[in-house]
Design a protein around this motif. Structure first.
Motif: not given
Length: 450
Positions: A301-305, A322-332, A334-339
């Motif tokens: 999901x991180x790579x997809x994002x 938000x499809x990525x579990x624990x996105x707010x901590x471990x995968x923040x 990825x959220x930055x890169x997606x949006x």
């Protein structure tokens, strides 16, 4: 109209961030006189204001909720109050390092607001408390007479706290890394790492023989061993790496450094053999799509994002982080890169690199060995944590479960990171004070000769 504003805003955010990074680069290659950095500092603070304004305005318009604007207002008041007060209290601090900290906190606040407003609000209060504690750290450390003398005291405190967590904390997701106090979850390893760096700096700083090195290594090994037994392997790896580089800074021995690398490699193989969750993470790292329904779901999901966001990003609220579990901590990241886009993500990493460069330059010029080791240890610990978080999210290395300093959600991480940066300011202030006194004495001696 709203569609066009969202599209334009993501380009503006990339542009603002790019201008901020350029100022960081100019600062790194300019004259060493810190008093000439005032213009850069002022421009950077304007960029921080603009970045927050554009991002929160986008969130407000997209959701129709004014809560985002109120959070932006309170955040700006707290952040810029700290910038102003710190500048008044400590005229010789490094303003660029302080600006970088505030920028990273601002980006974290924006992304968390988009992911979960309640968590962003809670994080805001934690940041306010952390900054209040952090700003007094230079004064508190100055009050300690010769902090380099208390190496074994630091060791006793650090080992005692980690041991208490190992014995008393509840097991969560297979690890003993935190406990709850009055409804607040605390991760002691995040705070102990500050004491740990002081401990290692004190022990290596006064080492005069091979036996002293063995003692320092044994103390560091006990810290790491407790973390491994608690299955907090991410923190254990950070502790080990920081010690290895501090040992090299203190001894300049390539032999010790090489032996440390061999020991670390051997320990990694043993950890893979012993711990099942390490094997799970390695399987997910090797081919996440083959186990996408189980172990590989997070990283997939991180790579997809990241791939969905591409270079310019989807725009705030237009992705699905938000499809990525624990996105707010471990995968923040990825959220930055997606949006906000991969370009924005690279700019964020360049700001992190700027912090590291300032820390390592400070380590190189410090006259006091203890301060040199502190600066080097904190610098390596900071940038290695950034590497572990981002590297895990982009499938460069297996996941370690550590947070991105200042950006990820987590109270203990924010508090420890803020304290580390203000301790770095103390080291910088101490160096600049000594440099100023040396120049003053040199000038006085010249006047006497004339």
């Amino acid at each position: 109209m709203l569609y066009y504003f969202t599209e334009i805003s993501k380009y503006l955010l990339i542009l603002i961030m790019g201008l901020y990074v350029i100022e960081c680069i100019i600062y790194e290659f300019k004259d060493e006189d810190y008093q000439k950095s005032n213009g850069i500092s002022v421009r950077q603070r304007i960029y921080i204001l603009l970045l927050q304004g554009v991002a929160y305005a986008t969130l407000c318009l997209k959701t129709g909720q004014l809560d985002y604007l109120f959070l932006m207002l309170f955040t700006q008041i707290i952040f810029f109050a700290i910038l102003i007060i710190a500048g008044i209290l400590y005229p010789r601090l490094d303003k660029i390092l302080l600006n970088n900290m505030v920028l990273l906190l601002s980006i974290g606040s924006v992304i968390l607001s988009r992911l979960d407003f309640n968590k962003a609000l809670r994080q805001f209060f934690i940041e306010a408390i952390s900054l209040t504690i952090g700003i007094v750290m230079p004064v508190l450390i100055t009050k300690i007479s010769k902090p380099e003398k208390y190496g074994f005291v630091y060791a006793g405190i650090g080992i005692g706290v980690l041991l208490a967590v190992f014995l008393l904390a509840a097991t969560v997701n297979g690890s003993k890394i935190s406990y709850s106090l009055f409804g607040i979850t605390i991760q002691p390893s995040e705070l102990v790492k500050i004491i740990y760096i002081f401990c290692v700096a004190a022990l290596i700083g006064r080492a005069k023989s091979f036996f002293d090195i063995v003692i320092a290594t044994s103390v560091a090994a006990v810290h790491v061993l407790i973390l491994v037994l608690s299955r907090d392997l991410g923190s254990g790896l950070i502790y080990f790496t920081a010690y290895l580089f501090m040992l090299f800074i203190g001894t300049r021995s390539y032999i010790f450094f090489g032996l440390g690398l061999l020991a670390g490699s051997g320990a990694s193989v043993i950890a893979y053999r012993i711990f099942s969750h390490v094997q799970v993470r390695v399987r997910a790292f090797k081919d996440p799509f083959s186990v996408i329904e189980r172990e590989g779901y997070q990283i997939s999901q991180s790579l997809f994002a990241i791939s969905t966001g591409s270079f310019l990003g989807m725009g705030l609220t237009k992705g699905t982080p938000t499809d990525i579990p624990f996105v707010e901590s471990d995968f923040i990241f990825s959220a930055v890169a997606e949006e906000l886009g991969v370009i924005f993500g690279i700019e964020l990493l360049l700001v992190c690199l700027s912090c590291f460069i300032i820390m390592m330059k400070t380590s190189m010029v410090c006259g006091r060995k203890f301060n040199r080791l502190l600066a080097g240890g904190f610098g390596v610990m900071y940038i290695f944590q950034v590497f572990l978080t981002v590297g895990g999210g982009i499938k460069f290395i297996p996941l370690t479960g550590v947070t991105l300093p200042f950006v990820s959600y987590g109270g203990s991480s924010v508090l420890s990171s803020v304290i580390i940066f203000f301790i770095m300011e103390w080291i910088i202030i101490d160096y600049r004070d000594r440099e100023y006194e040396a120049r003053l004495q040199e000038r006085e001696s010249r006047e006497e000769e004339v």
